[in-house]
Design an enzyme around this catalytic site. Structure first.
Site, PDB file in Angstrom:
ATOM      1  N   GLU A 296     -58.470   1.094   1.316  1.00 38.06           N
ATOM      2  CA  GLU A 296     -58.486   0.642   0.067  1.00 38.06           C
ATOM      3  C   GLU A 296     -58.024   1.714  -0.919  1.00 38.06           C
ATOM      4  OE1 GLU A 296     -58.162  -1.451  -3.391  1.00 38.06           O
ATOM      5  OE2 GLU A 296     -59.093  -2.519  -1.668  1.00 38.06           O
ATOM      6  N   SER A 335     -54.086  -5.643  -3.092  1.00 35.74           N
ATOM      7  CA  SER A 335     -54.764  -5.309  -1.705  1.00 35.74           C
ATOM      8  C   SER A 335     -54.164  -6.510  -1.063  1.00 35.74           C
ATOM      9  CB  SER A 335     -56.101  -5.709  -1.500  1.00 35.74           C
ATOM     10  OG  SER A 335     -56.816  -4.424  -2.142  1.00 35.74           O
ATOM     11  N   HIS A 453     -63.073   1.370  -4.304  1.00 32.62           N
ATOM     12  CA  HIS A 453     -62.687   0.294  -5.272  1.00 32.62           C
ATOM     13  C   HIS A 453     -63.523   0.488  -6.284  1.00 32.62           C
ATOM     14  CE1 HIS A 453     -62.014  -3.511  -6.900  1.00 32.62           C
ATOM     15  NE2 HIS A 453     -61.181  -3.863  -6.065  1.00 32.62           N
ATOM     16  N   ASP A 507     -53.597   0.337   1.582  1.00 32.13           N
ATOM     17  CA  ASP A 507     -52.978  -1.099   1.196  1.00 32.13           C
ATOM     18  C   ASP A 507     -51.975  -0.771  -0.295  1.00 32.13           C
ATOM     19  OD1 ASP A 507     -55.139  -0.440  -0.697  1.00 32.13           O
ATOM     20  OD2 ASP A 507     -55.835  -2.286  -0.718  1.00 32.13           O
ATOM     21  N   HIS A 508     -52.455   0.186  -0.902  1.00 35.10           N
ATOM     22  CA  HIS A 508     -51.658   0.504  -2.203  1.00 35.10           C
ATOM     23  C   HIS A 508     -52.208   1.767  -2.817  1.00 35.10           C
ATOM     24  CE1 HIS A 508     -54.868  -1.049  -4.851  1.00 35.10           C
ATOM     25  NE2 HIS A 508     -54.949  -2.043  -3.721  1.00 35.10           N
TER      26      HIS A 508
END
Length: 654
Positions: A296, A335, A453, A507-508
């Site tokens: 994440e 995500s 996150h 994911d990014h």
């Protein structure tokens, strides 16, 4: 005559009050955003033009709200029904004003998180109140309390004012005949305000995109408008990327399948035009297990050797033991976009990710589906609730046989807003790999972390904090890296290590922002393939997330029919494509080497040179050949073409 006009205008006093008060309120908020982002606004646009365009944009949204009572007016402009219309219009405008205020007071926190005004994400995340409220409470508590309190006060004030206003208006004499004469004038000005131009097409967000800074462009608008436009665009999602060119579907398919790594491939299925057979570069008696650890928000921002911060020592250590991607780029900023690219190899688009779109919930390609057909067991492990972002529905419909989420973890070491900690997640992954080791079937596992996150919650006493307070992104990344390092220390000592292929990829990046049409540096992510018999190697050419699935399949020894357009980087016969594609809002970026082409919804192409050392994007006067522009447009349009035709799938006969 003057008295008649004055009495005729009585009916339209609520309209005038709403327009004036709303313009004043929205302009004050825009002034506040100007103060917060002064440097970026001044760099992008003249401040006077910024505010004037803002008023123009506000009149569009205000006009839509005003139009409702005005269209009802002809049915109520009579002595017995006029008071009913006045009561409705006062209540309607009061509610609209409160909604305008609520969206604006909600905007600063959204801007801080996403670098834009509220858009589709604003209402999508309302489907997950537990996670969203936890994030707001732990990460934006002060603003949440201020917003709720201020909204409550405004609603109370507006309600009190509306009662008083209705009472005063009810006591005034109305000239219904003069009101009939004034109505067309009011309607004309309202419609002109909504269109905001006399051109053939009315204004839309692209009309106000006057700079290369997408955030500043969004500040010119108002949050009711950006949210409403996002809702409106949902009905156009299946063709969202057709705006980037005028190519036919046949031209799009012919262009994207003519890539160097695909030009010699056979495409045997008319209804599935990108499906081709990919022969594995590594011939194995038994294919390797495959594990994808999707990290994440762990972008290159946090990897020292990629020009970031020194908070991922374990990734720095592990990169020397496998294939290390130095110039890997995410396709998007959420995500689900990362899941879509890594698990399905699907191209990015302006639409919602295919993880959420209705026509991709079944019969849509994933690496799990391909491997399941090869006899693999397939599993998804997530520390939170797997229904979030529609992951469970998408995965179970497209090849995943088993899902493990938060409810399956007994006595976790730590639980936060987004589920159990990364250590709990990776401990579960380790246990599952040990359990599967005794099976005659190879296995595929996707594990998706969540500790990094917002609001960045993780267990105490696990790392030496990089900074204080504890709950910061740098500390959360350091913890995520710590958990990853612990896992691989155990994995390398386990029996499954030699017959398992691991991909660790983000994911990014976190909080993708910037004043460029596409902020390239915030799409840069780390990627690492290791395990099994993988020898160390550095991939220094530009690579996209869509290249990972074809490469994994090939390295694991799996030959299969696939619809993917990414490149198998293990194939020695084809040189690297040295390109990546990415979607940032309405801008589509194509990075070829160090040259970036950005397509915008107005049909224009913008050229830049990316300076990797300084992470600067400089205007370029280099012009592209028509063939190259067509290639970029074809890849930009391809997601819409493939999704609309339900073509991104391998027929079950193979």
């Amino acid at each position: 005559m003057v008295r008649a006009i004055k009495q005729g205008t009585t009916s339209f006093i609520p309209v005038a009050l709403f327009v004036v008060s709303s313009l004043l309120m929205l302009s004050l908020f825009r002034f506040g955003y100007f103060i917060l982002y002064t440097e970026r606004v001044i760099e992008a646009i003249n401040p006077i033009e910024f505010f004037l365009l803002g008023i123009r944009a506000d009149l569009i949204q205000i006009g839509y709200y005003t139009l409702v009572p005005l269209l009802l007016f002809p049915f109520c402009n009579f002595r017995k029904t006029h008071q009913l219309w006045l009561k409705f219009s006062v209540l309607w405008f009061s509610a609209c004003f409160a909604l305008l205020f609520f969206m604006e007071i909600s905007t600063p926190a959204f801007l801080a998180q996403y670098d834009t005004r509220p858009n589709r994400l604003f209402f999508e995340y309302l489907l997950y109140p537990k996670e969203v409220f936890s994030t707001l409470w732990n990460g934006f508590r002060g603003w949440l309390i201020l917003g709720v309190t201020a909204s409550g006060l405004v609603i109370y004030t507006v309600y009190t004012f509306s009662k008083s206003m209705h009472k005063r208006l009810a006591q005034r004499t109305t000239h219904h005949g003069m009101a009939w004469l004034l109505l067309p004038v009011v309607l004309v000005f309202t419609v002109l305000g909504i269109r905001s131009t006399l051109a053939h097409r009315p204004a839309n967000p692209a009309f106000f995109a006057v700079s290369s800074d997408a955030m500043v462009n969004s500040l010119i608008l108002n949050s009711n408008y950006t949210l409403a436009y996002a809702v409106y665009n949902l009905k156009h999602e299946d063709k969202a990327n057709r705006v980037y060119g005028q190519l036919t579907d046949a031209e799009v398919i012919a262009t994207i399948t003519a890539e160097d790594h695909l030009k010699s491939a056979d495409f045997p299925f008319k209804n599935y035009p990108t499906v081709h057979f990919q022969a594995a570069s590594n011939k194995r008696e038994k294919p390797l297990n495959i594990v994808i650890i999707l990290e994440e928000s762990l972008g290159a921002t946090f990897v020292e050797s990629l020009g970031g911060l020194p908070v991922t020592p374990n990734i720095e250590r592990l990169k020397n033991q496998g294939w290390w991607f130095e110039n890997l780029y995410a396709t998007g900023t959420r995500s689900v976009r990362g899941i879509e690219a890594v698990v399905s190899g699907f191209l990015p688009s302006r639409a919602r990710s295919t993880v959420k779109l209705s026509d991709s919930q079944r019969y849509f390609f994933t690496i799990a589906d391909a491997l399941k057909r090869q006899g693999y067991t397939t599993e998804f492990i997530y520390g939170g609730e797997s229904h979030f972002d529609n992951m469970a529905a998408f995965f179970t419909g497209n090849g995943f046989s088993n899902i493990i989420d938060q409810d399956e973890f007994s006595n976790p070491v730590f639980e936060g807003s987004w589920g159990v900690s990364d250590q709990d997640l990776l401990t579960m992954l380790h246990a599952r790999l040990i359990e599967q080791q005794g099976s005659s079937q190879p296995s595929f596992t996707l594990a998706f972390t969540s500790s990094n996150h917002e609001p960045f919650e993780f267990p105490d006493n696990q790392i030496a904090l990089s900074e204080h307070p504890k709950q910061t992104v740098n500390n959360a990344v350091k913890y995520a890296d710590h958990a990853l390092g612990q896992f691989f220390d155990r994995a390398m000592q386990s029996d499954y290590w030699q017959n398992t292929l691991f991909l660790v990829v983000a994911d990014h990046d976190t909080r993708v922002y910037g004043n460029d049409l596409v902020p390239i540096q915030k799409f840069h992510i780390p990627g690492l393939i290791l395990g099994g018999d993988i020898s160390p190697r550095v991939i220094d050419t530009v690579t996209s997330q869509i290249d990972l699935t074809p490469t994994l399949l090939s390295l694991a020894g799996v030959s299969a029919y696939v619809p993917t357009l990414g490149q198998d980087l293990s194939n020695p016969e084809t040189p690297p494509a040295n390109r990546a594609m990415m979607q940032f809002g309405d801008s589509y970026g194509w990075l070829q080497g160090n040259q970036l082409t950005v397509l915008t919804t107005d049909g224009k192409q913008h050229q830049f040179t990316y300076q990797r050392d300084s992470k600067e994007l400089l205007p370029s006067h280099q012009s592209l050949a028509d063939k190259q522009i067509k290639r970029i447009q074809a890849f930009a349009m391809a997601p819409s073409v493939l999704y609309q035709s339900h073509a991104y799938y391998v027929p079950v006969t193979h």
